[in-house]
Design a protein around this motif. Sequence first.
Motif, PDB file in Angstrom:
ATOM      1  N   ALA A   1      49.326  55.427  58.184  1.00  0.00           N
ATOM      2  CA  ALA A   1      49.008  56.794  58.586  1.00  0.00           C
ATOM      3  C   ALA A   1      50.002  57.536  59.200  1.00  0.00           C
ATOM      4  O   ALA A   1      50.169  58.843  58.958  1.00  0.00           O
ATOM      5  N   LEU A   2      51.000  56.930  60.136  1.00  0.00           N
ATOM      6  CA  LEU A   2      52.238  57.473  60.723  1.00  0.00           C
ATOM      7  C   LEU A   2      53.038  57.850  59.499  1.00  0.00           C
ATOM      8  O   LEU A   2      53.675  59.242  59.416  1.00  0.00           O
ATOM      9  N   LYS A   3      53.160  57.212  58.604  1.00  0.00           N
ATOM     10  CA  LYS A   3      54.267  57.379  57.507  1.00  0.00           C
ATOM     11  C   LYS A   3      53.544  58.702  56.626  1.00  0.00           C
ATOM     12  O   LYS A   3      54.584  59.443  56.125  1.00  0.00           O
ATOM     13  N   LYS A   4      52.206  58.706  56.549  1.00  0.00           N
ATOM     14  CA  LYS A   4      51.919  59.979  55.892  1.00  0.00           C
ATOM     15  C   LYS A   4      51.837  61.324  56.606  1.00  0.00           C
ATOM     16  O   LYS A   4      52.519  62.281  55.943  1.00  0.00           O
ATOM     17  N   ASN A   5      52.092  61.498  58.142  1.00  0.00           N
ATOM     18  CA  ASN A   5      52.168  62.514  58.786  1.00  0.00           C
ATOM     19  C   ASN A   5      53.617  62.709  59.067  1.00  0.00           C
ATOM     20  O   ASN A   5      54.139  63.820  59.128  1.00  0.00           O
ATOM     21  N   PHE A   6      54.602  61.700  58.985  1.00  0.00           N
ATOM     22  CA  PHE A   6      55.969  61.800  59.328  1.00  0.00           C
ATOM     23  C   PHE A   6      56.617  60.907  58.205  1.00  0.00           C
ATOM     24  O   PHE A   6      56.780  59.873  58.699  1.00  0.00           O
ATOM     25  N   PRO A   7      56.816  61.386  56.952  1.00  0.00           N
ATOM     26  CA  PRO A   7      57.372  60.770  55.975  1.00  0.00           C
ATOM     27  C   PRO A   7      58.913  59.849  56.316  1.00  0.00           C
ATOM     28  O   PRO A   7      59.083  59.002  55.491  1.00  0.00           O
ATOM     29  N   VAL A   8      59.491  60.557  57.240  1.00  0.00           N
ATOM     30  CA  VAL A   8      60.921  60.213  57.291  1.00  0.00           C
ATOM     31  C   VAL A   8      60.820  58.660  58.513  1.00  0.00           C
ATOM     32  O   VAL A   8      61.783  58.102  58.782  1.00  0.00           O
ATOM     33  N   ILE A   9      59.510  58.414  59.142  1.00  0.00           N
ATOM     34  CA  ILE A   9      59.525  57.309  60.082  1.00  0.00           C
ATOM     35  C   ILE A   9      59.823  56.199  59.571  1.00  0.00           C
ATOM     36  O   ILE A   9      59.416  55.825  58.349  1.00  0.00           O
ATOM     37  N   GLU A  10      60.655  55.452  60.088  1.00  0.00           N
ATOM     38  CA  GLU A  10      61.184  53.898  59.828  1.00  0.00           C
ATOM     39  C   GLU A  10      61.065  52.867  60.833  1.00  0.00           C
ATOM     40  O   GLU A  10      61.061  53.310  62.229  1.00  0.00           O
ATOM     41  N   VAL A  11      60.800  51.584  60.662  1.00  0.00           N
ATOM     42  CA  VAL A  11      60.452  50.743  61.451  1.00  0.00           C
ATOM     43  C   VAL A  11      62.184  50.365  61.857  1.00  0.00           C
ATOM     44  O   VAL A  11      63.131  50.548  61.239  1.00  0.00           O
TER      45      VAL A  11
END
Length: 295
Positions: free
Chosen positions: A254-264
């Motif tokens: 869900a975070l990735k969908k809203n913020f495509p650049v987010i990475e672990v």
Amino acid sequence: MDITKEKVFKSLKKVKDDKFSIDKIEQYCLVLEIGDRDLQVAVIDIKSDRVLILEDYSLTKTEDEHQKVQVLKALFDEHHLLMVGFWKEVVLCFKNPKYCLAPLSYFSKDNARAILKMNCEVQSSDSVGYYKVNSNDSVNIFTYQKEVLKFIRSIYVNSKIRVTHQSGMLVNAVLSNPPFANENELSLYIDRFYLHAAVTNNGKLVYFNSFKIQKFEEYIKYINLICHEFKILKKEGIIKVWGYIKKDSSHFEALKKNFPVIEVGNRTSKLNFGFKFDEIPEHQYFDVFGNYFNL
């Protein structure tokens, strides 16, 4: 609550490196990070910068400092190492929402409580502590539980004890984790019931704050606000996340969908880990390890 009749703690995670030796305990640092309902324990060899032990516990919710000490005592009494008193360093890190980071140039011991009161509600009965955050020119001011500190000091009478706060240790962890971008980048730490956020630019801290979370949608709301404030583009910016979230979970998706650049986020390269720690995702316990960078 009758502590003596209840099981007041639960082990969530235990990892122990084969290189741990009770005979070398005088060269080890013991980290204790204490929250309202959890405790993390780490043992780090100061000579080799190697993490030897990592443990995570949930604790029964307590009503006051006296009960918290009873809960800790119950855990310590059953633990094979925590009652040993000859650690080289002991770091006691408190996790609570009453804190602030103040520029070193504005700080003095006499105004510590006044500065903290500008950022959060502080009672006259609250104990206030402070220390310089090693990774930048700031002082971390915070409230702590005096009875808990007294209990820890009664056990480790032969060790040097440092008292810290989770917020400063997260700053340490972020600023001790190159490479750094020459633009605003967002570092997130998802804790149990909290979101901590740091914005850095070229290795310098620009912003740090914590948000109490009651439902998942609030993560997205607060991250959106920070991205808007610091002009971090959701499709081209730099956003890293650490903490209690799984990469294959629906929440991460869900975070990735809203913020495509987010990475672990990655584990710090300034500490060494044996193969036993392969079972722990690299983005977890980032704040615990940050305590080591304030020795």
